[in-house]
Scaffold this motif. Structure first.
Motif, PDB file in Angstrom:
ATOM      1  N   ARG A 141     -19.549  10.255 -12.269  1.00 11.97           N
ATOM      2  CA  ARG A 141     -19.234   9.933 -10.882  1.00 11.97           C
ATOM      3  C   ARG A 141     -19.640   8.501 -10.530  1.00 11.97           C
ATOM      4  N   GLU A 142     -20.790   8.048 -11.060  1.00  7.85           N
ATOM      5  CA  GLU A 142     -21.277   6.712 -10.752  1.00  7.85           C
ATOM      6  C   GLU A 142     -20.277   5.647 -11.208  1.00  7.85           C
ATOM      7  N   GLU A 143     -19.673   5.843 -12.372  1.00  7.08           N
ATOM      8  CA  GLU A 143     -18.668   4.898 -12.849  1.00  7.08           C
ATOM      9  C   GLU A 143     -17.425   4.941 -11.969  1.00  7.08           C
ATOM     10  N   ALA A 144     -16.999   6.153 -11.613  1.00  3.09           N
ATOM     11  CA  ALA A 144     -15.784   6.313 -10.810  1.00  3.09           C
ATOM     12  C   ALA A 144     -15.934   5.671  -9.433  1.00  3.09           C
ATOM     13  N   GLU A 145     -17.116   5.719  -8.870  1.00  3.78           N
ATOM     14  CA  GLU A 145     -17.330   5.184  -7.531  1.00  3.78           C
ATOM     15  C   GLU A 145     -17.264   3.669  -7.490  1.00  3.78           C
ATOM     16  N   LYS A 146     -17.274   3.030  -8.640  1.00  2.00           N
ATOM     17  CA  LYS A 146     -17.148   1.574  -8.692  1.00  2.00           C
ATOM     18  C   LYS A 146     -15.685   1.126  -8.653  1.00  2.00           C
ATOM     19  N   ALA A 147     -14.775   2.062  -8.915  1.00  2.00           N
ATOM     20  CA  ALA A 147     -13.344   1.734  -8.910  1.00  2.00           C
ATOM     21  C   ALA A 147     -12.836   1.644  -7.477  1.00  2.00           C
ATOM     22  N   ASP A 148     -11.957   0.690  -7.220  1.00  2.00           N
ATOM     23  CA  ASP A 148     -11.381   0.528  -5.888  1.00  2.00           C
ATOM     24  C   ASP A 148     -10.186   1.478  -5.776  1.00  2.00           C
ATOM     25  N   LEU A 149     -10.392   2.627  -5.137  1.00  2.00           N
ATOM     26  CA  LEU A 149      -9.356   3.661  -5.057  1.00  2.00           C
ATOM     27  C   LEU A 149      -8.136   3.184  -4.283  1.00  2.00           C
ATOM     28  N   ASN A 150      -8.354   2.424  -3.225  1.00  2.00           N
ATOM     29  CA  ASN A 150      -7.229   1.950  -2.424  1.00  2.00           C
ATOM     30  C   ASN A 150      -6.335   1.016  -3.227  1.00  2.00           C
ATOM     31  N   ARG A 151      -6.939   0.106  -3.976  1.00  2.00           N
ATOM     32  CA  ARG A 151      -6.158  -0.795  -4.811  1.00  2.00           C
ATOM     33  C   ARG A 151      -5.462  -0.030  -5.938  1.00  2.00           C
ATOM     34  N   LEU A 152      -6.116   1.013  -6.453  1.00  2.00           N
ATOM     35  CA  LEU A 152      -5.508   1.801  -7.526  1.00  2.00           C
ATOM     36  C   LEU A 152      -4.252   2.503  -7.027  1.00  2.00           C
ATOM     37  N   VAL A 153      -4.327   3.109  -5.846  1.00  2.00           N
ATOM     38  CA  VAL A 153      -3.144   3.755  -5.261  1.00  2.00           C
ATOM     39  C   VAL A 153      -2.032   2.727  -5.065  1.00  2.00           C
ATOM     40  N   ALA A 154      -2.379   1.600  -4.462  1.00  2.00           N
ATOM     41  CA  ALA A 154      -1.369   0.561  -4.183  1.00  2.00           C
ATOM     42  C   ALA A 154      -0.760   0.025  -5.474  1.00  2.00           C
ATOM     43  N   GLU A 155      -1.570  -0.158  -6.501  1.00  2.00           N
ATOM     44  CA  GLU A 155      -1.072  -0.689  -7.771  1.00  2.00           C
ATOM     45  C   GLU A 155      -0.098   0.293  -8.417  1.00  2.00           C
ATOM     46  N   ILE A 156      -0.421   1.579  -8.361  1.00  2.00           N
ATOM     47  CA  ILE A 156       0.491   2.585  -8.914  1.00  2.00           C
ATOM     48  C   ILE A 156       1.819   2.558  -8.172  1.00  2.00           C
ATOM     49  N   VAL A 157       1.764   2.529  -6.843  1.00  2.00           N
ATOM     50  CA  VAL A 157       2.983   2.519  -6.035  1.00  2.00           C
ATOM     51  C   VAL A 157       3.782   1.244  -6.296  1.00  2.00           C
ATOM     52  N   ASN A 158       3.096   0.096  -6.339  1.00  2.00           N
ATOM     53  CA  ASN A 158       3.794  -1.168  -6.602  1.00  2.00           C
ATOM     54  C   ASN A 158       4.474  -1.151  -7.968  1.00  2.00           C
ATOM     55  N   ASN A 159       3.778  -0.632  -8.969  1.00  2.00           N
ATOM     56  CA  ASN A 159       4.358  -0.551 -10.315  1.00  2.00           C
ATOM     57  C   ASN A 159       5.581   0.358 -10.328  1.00  2.00           C
TER      58      ASN A 159
END
Length: 329
Positions: free
Chosen positions: A235-253
């Motif tokens: 969980r500690e590693e996952a919480e460092k990821a920017d979830l909002n940017r990840l969603v946007a990057e997937i949608v943009n791709n």
């Protein structure tokens, strides 16, 4: 847009930066008192916002909360609508309803941190606990159902590239709609087309994506142990990821793939199936075959045990890699 929502969007865009209250008030068209009230409301929601006399406000760089305001600034298609829920029964169901209500245009997205009734292929349930990221994208219809089937391969490629770029993790793609890490499933994709009953034409499609960011072994169902994996080890590693940017990057791709819908080279290059002996599951029946290649229309070309060749279509079969008696789905 409310002052609170507008403020959060600005702070997300400038995460880790201090912005003066006077500038914020001017940008939002409100008083500094209204900005202060909105800051307090966001703090009550759990956002870490620092403030100092004559300095302004700063959203902590460590803040990692999924929000529409956090996703929207990173989307290439600014006309698309964004909805974010802490929990929803199914992001696909919610996205379809918004599309049918004419509230969701091409590229609009519904995201959630949990699903209470997530669905997979063939009506299976999709375990969707906290620790995952679940999103569905509304897409305009295409001329044929065959074209819409390529949406799944496009979505898989979109997820692969986004995870590699923002999480530093390279995944394996499994025909037809899953992504794996270290031999375990970390992402599932469900594409649904909504058709007009009278004409049979496709009104719109919804691509649902469920990603396991981290796992809690105590809540993982027994039947998924040894099968389900996660992007991050804890969980500690996952919480460092920017979830909002990840969603946007997937949608943009995905939207980029949609500009010229065809079999993505990324999908082919990182697919774990071709060249392997596989077991094809078709209802109650199963058979062995050799996976040869991914066809340009997304079907899987296999060589049957009698030497003949068959192109498998979406929804027609499920497959599992043979090896060491382990099942991979």
């Amino acid at each position: 847009m409310t002052v609170k929502s507008g403020l959060l969007e600005i702070l997300e865009q400038h995460k880790g930066e201090t912005i003066s209250g006077e500038w914020l008030a001017g940008r939002l068209g409100c008083t500094r008192a209204a900005v202060w009230k909105a800051v307090n409301a966001l703090r009550e929601d759990g956002y870490m916002i620092e403030a100092g006399a004559n300095k302004g406000y700063m959203l902590s760089a460590e803040t990692n909360r999924l929000s529409a305001e956090g996703i929207r600034p990173y989307l290439n298609c600014q006309e698309a609508s964004v909805w974010v829920y802490k929990e929803v029964d199914s992001t696909n169901r919610a996205a379809k309803q918004k599309a049918m209500d004419h509230a969701a245009s091409h590229g609009s997205v519904v995201a959630a941190s949990r699903q209470s009734a997530g669905r997979g292929r063939r009506g299976r349930s999709f375990f969707s606990p906290e620790g995952g990221l679940y999103l569905s994208v509304v897409l305009e219809p295409w001329e044929t159902l065959q074209e819409s089937l390529l949406l799944t391969t496009a979505a898989a490629a979109a997820v692969y590239e986004a995870v590699e770029k923002l999480c530093g993790v390279s995944l394996d793609i499994k025909w037809v709609n899953d992504l794996y890490r270290n031999g375990k499933k970390v992402c599932g994709i469900l594409t649904e087309a909504v058709t007009d009953f009278e004409s049979g034409s496709i009104q719109f499609a919804v691509v649902g994506i469920g990603i396991n960011l981290y796992q809690n072994p105590d809540t993982l169902p027994e039947e998924l142990k040894g099968i389900a994996g996660s992007i991050f080890e804890c969980r500690e590693e996952a919480e460092k990821a920017d979830l909002n940017r990840l969603v946007a990057e997937i949608v943009n791709n995905l939207m980029e793939e949609m500009k010229d819908l065809k079999l993505s080279p990324v999908y082919v290059a990182h697919n774990m199936i071709p060249g392997h002996e596989i077991r094809i599951l078709d209802g109650e029946r199963s058979r062995k075959a050799l996976a040869l290649e991914i066809c340009q229309d997304g079907r899987l070309l296999v060589q049957e045990e009698d030497g003949s060749r068959t192109a498998l279509s979406y929804g027609e079969v499920s497959i599992r890699l043979d090896g060491n008696g382990e099942k991979r789905e």
